[in-house]
Design an enzyme around this catalytic site. Sequence first.
Site, PDB file in Angstrom:
ATOM      1  N   ASP A  18       0.924  -1.211   0.106  1.00  0.00           N
ATOM      2  CA  ASP A  18      -0.157   0.016   0.014  1.00  0.00           C
ATOM      3  C   ASP A  18       1.033   1.039   0.017  1.00  0.00           C
ATOM      4  O   ASP A  18       2.099   1.154   0.385  1.00  0.00           O
ATOM      5  CB  ASP A  18      -0.682  -0.057   1.465  1.00  0.00           C
ATOM      6  CG  ASP A  18      -1.662   1.283   1.496  1.00  0.00           C
ATOM      7  OD1 ASP A  18      -2.364   1.643   0.360  1.00  0.00           O
ATOM      8  OD2 ASP A  18      -1.640   1.781   2.751  1.00  0.00           O
ATOM      9  N   ASP A  20      -0.002   5.043   0.957  1.00  0.00           N
ATOM     10  CA  ASP A  20      -0.219   6.241   1.587  1.00  0.00           C
ATOM     11  C   ASP A  20      -0.126   5.717   3.312  1.00  0.00           C
ATOM     12  O   ASP A  20      -0.843   4.733   3.411  1.00  0.00           O
ATOM     13  CB  ASP A  20      -1.596   6.724   1.697  1.00  0.00           C
ATOM     14  CG  ASP A  20      -1.823   7.408   0.200  1.00  0.00           C
ATOM     15  OD1 ASP A  20      -0.678   7.567  -0.364  1.00  0.00           O
ATOM     16  OD2 ASP A  20      -2.904   7.670  -0.156  1.00  0.00           O
ATOM     17  N   ASP A 192      -1.220  -0.298   6.282  1.00  0.00           N
ATOM     18  CA  ASP A 192      -1.441   0.488   7.482  1.00  0.00           C
ATOM     19  C   ASP A 192      -3.017   0.361   7.765  1.00  0.00           C
ATOM     20  O   ASP A 192      -3.406   0.759   8.933  1.00  0.00           O
ATOM     21  CB  ASP A 192      -1.207   1.925   7.474  1.00  0.00           C
ATOM     22  CG  ASP A 192      -2.248   2.779   6.508  1.00  0.00           C
ATOM     23  OD1 ASP A 192      -2.796   3.587   7.118  1.00  0.00           O
ATOM     24  OD2 ASP A 192      -2.091   2.642   5.355  1.00  0.00           O
TER      25      ASP A 192
END
Length: 277
Positions: A18, A20, A192
């Site tokens: 991922d 961001d 996250d």
Amino acid sequence: MLRHVENHSLPRTAAFFDLDKTVIAKSSTLTFSKSFYQGGLINRRAVLRTAYAQFVFLAGGADHDQMERMREYLSALCRGWNVQQVKEIVAETLHDLIDPIIYDEAASLIEEHHTAGRDVVIVSTSGAEVVEPIGELLGADRVVATRMVVGDDGCFTGEVEYYAYGPTKAEAIRELAKSEGYDLERCFAYSDSATDVPMLEAVGHPHAVNPDRALRREALSREWPILDFHRPVRLKQRVPSLSAPPRPALVAAAAVGAAAATAGLVWFASKRRAIAS
């Protein structure tokens, strides 16, 4: 430090990241809001709204409902934007905006996966016009990102052609596994957000990075490794892992810094000679 080294007699593997708050410390799309304002694409009110959205994103992550509201807002916001202008703005400001917020730990992981013979794939909900240049900067092999519909006039219509979010990310990974021959049981994934649990479940080696509360609970219950990335650093200021071969993008960033330092030393030496004479 990764200890898995690729056996090339086995099926290929990859590491899926991922973007961001996993590889970079902020939202990639929202980070460009000031540049889009300066380019005349958005007004001051939109800049303030995206700044608030960035704050919310950084403070506690974004759950499903928040992500949906953000998608709807950004889709409406970019309606009528000229795609080529967007690409030019991103290219012009990429190093100034993105380079300083890349996690050192993430850059090291990318290097280690490449050293082990794995492909590196960025899988992001942000738009392709933003994610693809960032992927190139990071030396990623492939990018999966959201794609907006582009009209005959070369402008975004405001409609979403492909939304890389939640279960869709997992589907994209499985499709890549089929087309590229990846053995998902031996692949790695990093995120996250709890919205990426389907992506993490799709591989044999899932990792929670700076996890939000929901993902932390999930990771603890499933005994997934939890990683803490907290050192954003410019690529040219990094000391690459000694075991990692230089990647083109990382070499280019380091070369800029080396050239600047050399030029400074030459200038300083010439000034000293001039003073001495």
